[in-house]
Design a protein around this motif. Sequence first.
Motif, short mmCIF file in Angstrom:
data_model
loop_
_atom_site.label_atom_id
_atom_site.label_comp_id
_atom_site.label_asym_id
_atom_site.label_seq_id
_atom_site.Cartn_x
_atom_site.Cartn_y
_atom_site.Cartn_z
N PRO A 179 -1.74 8.83 -12.66
CA PRO A 179 -3.44 9.11 -12.79
C PRO A 179 -4.10 8.20 -11.75
O PRO A 179 -3.57 7.16 -11.51
N ALA A 180 -5.04 8.85 -10.95
CA ALA A 180 -5.79 8.14 -10.39
C ALA A 180 -6.58 7.01 -10.96
O ALA A 180 -7.02 7.12 -12.11
N PRO A 181 -6.63 5.78 -10.40
CA PRO A 181 -7.31 4.63 -10.77
C PRO A 181 -8.82 4.80 -11.04
O PRO A 181 -9.68 4.28 -10.08
N ILE A 224 -4.78 -2.74 -7.18
CA ILE A 224 -6.08 -3.91 -7.29
C ILE A 224 -7.07 -2.91 -6.09
O ILE A 224 -8.14 -3.40 -5.96
N GLY A 225 -6.52 -1.94 -5.40
CA GLY A 225 -7.33 -1.20 -4.68
C GLY A 225 -7.26 0.23 -4.46
O GLY A 225 -6.12 0.52 -4.85
N VAL A 226 -7.99 1.23 -3.93
CA VAL A 226 -7.72 2.46 -3.89
C VAL A 226 -8.40 2.88 -2.67
O VAL A 226 -9.56 2.37 -2.26
N CYS A 227 -7.92 4.14 -2.11
CA CYS A 227 -8.58 4.72 -0.74
C CYS A 227 -7.91 6.17 -1.05
O CYS A 227 -6.88 6.61 -0.97
N ALA A 228 -8.91 7.08 -1.09
CA ALA A 228 -8.76 8.42 -1.06
C ALA A 228 -9.36 9.05 0.25
O ALA A 228 -10.20 8.80 0.72
N LEU A 229 -8.36 9.81 0.82
CA LEU A 229 -8.43 10.72 1.94
C LEU A 229 -8.57 12.00 1.57
O LEU A 229 -7.64 12.77 1.08
N ARG A 252 -8.14 17.37 -4.31
CA ARG A 252 -7.99 17.83 -2.92
C ARG A 252 -7.48 16.53 -1.92
O ARG A 252 -7.33 16.88 -0.64
N SER A 253 -7.50 15.33 -2.36
CA SER A 253 -7.36 14.19 -1.84
C SER A 253 -5.90 13.70 -1.84
O SER A 253 -5.34 13.75 -2.83
N ALA A 254 -5.60 12.88 -0.95
CA ALA A 254 -4.44 12.06 -0.94
C ALA A 254 -5.05 10.64 -1.20
O ALA A 254 -6.12 10.12 -0.44
N VAL A 255 -4.44 10.16 -2.22
CA VAL A 255 -4.83 8.82 -2.62
C VAL A 255 -3.80 7.75 -2.36
O VAL A 255 -2.73 7.75 -2.58
N TYR A 256 -4.21 6.58 -1.69
CA TYR A 256 -3.58 5.39 -1.61
C TYR A 256 -3.85 4.25 -2.66
O TYR A 256 -5.07 4.18 -2.65
N VAL A 257 -2.98 3.47 -3.13
CA VAL A 257 -3.12 2.46 -3.65
C VAL A 257 -2.64 1.02 -3.13
O VAL A 257 -1.70 1.12 -2.43
N VAL A 315 0.85 -1.28 0.08
CA VAL A 315 0.17 0.03 0.01
C VAL A 315 0.87 1.07 -0.11
O VAL A 315 1.67 1.09 0.79
N ARG A 316 0.84 2.13 -0.85
CA ARG A 316 1.52 3.10 -1.16
C ARG A 316 0.61 4.56 -1.54
O ARG A 316 -0.53 4.47 -1.97
N ARG A 317 1.04 5.50 -1.48
CA ARG A 317 0.67 7.18 -1.58
C ARG A 317 0.90 7.20 -2.89
O ARG A 317 2.05 6.95 -3.40
N LEU A 318 -0.42 7.48 -3.98
CA LEU A 318 -0.17 7.64 -5.17
C LEU A 318 0.51 8.93 -5.52
O LEU A 318 0.44 10.06 -4.71
#
Length: 160
Positions: free
Chosen positions: A16-18, A52-57, A38-43, A8-11
Amino acid sequence: MTHEMMAVRRLLASEPAPMELLLLADPSEEVIASYLPRSAVYVAEYADAGVIGVCALLPTRPGVLEIVNVAVDEAWQRQGVASSVLREVIAFAKEERAVDRLEIATGNSSLAQLRLYQRLGFRMTHIEQDYFVKRYPQPIYEDGLQCRDLVHLAMDVPAG
């Protein structure tokens, strides 16, 4: 399934965001476009499978981050990927001294997500009735249940 090969890492800003994954959790590109810059995106990446996964904060108030999108590729769902990603994000928030609270929200019909969030330590705070009915042109259904209300949950983050 073990996730020893998953990272898991910060994009990076240059990546480009997935979007195909983000759309699994939020069916509106317009809504995603409103918060993504405005989000920090982790993949989550798994060996040769790629992202295979994404999380936006999204920072919403001083000391508060809202998890505005969390999604896992359909082929990888129900294998612990979302749980692993969220645990990493929670660990990041604990290390980040400026974060006091994590918030997340989901539809009333997202029963698996509600269960997962509560298992990870989030607690329900309030419900916005008819949120999805008012904001999305087409009705949304999950497992035969109409998604109407937005359920808000939160977790206080102790310094790590």
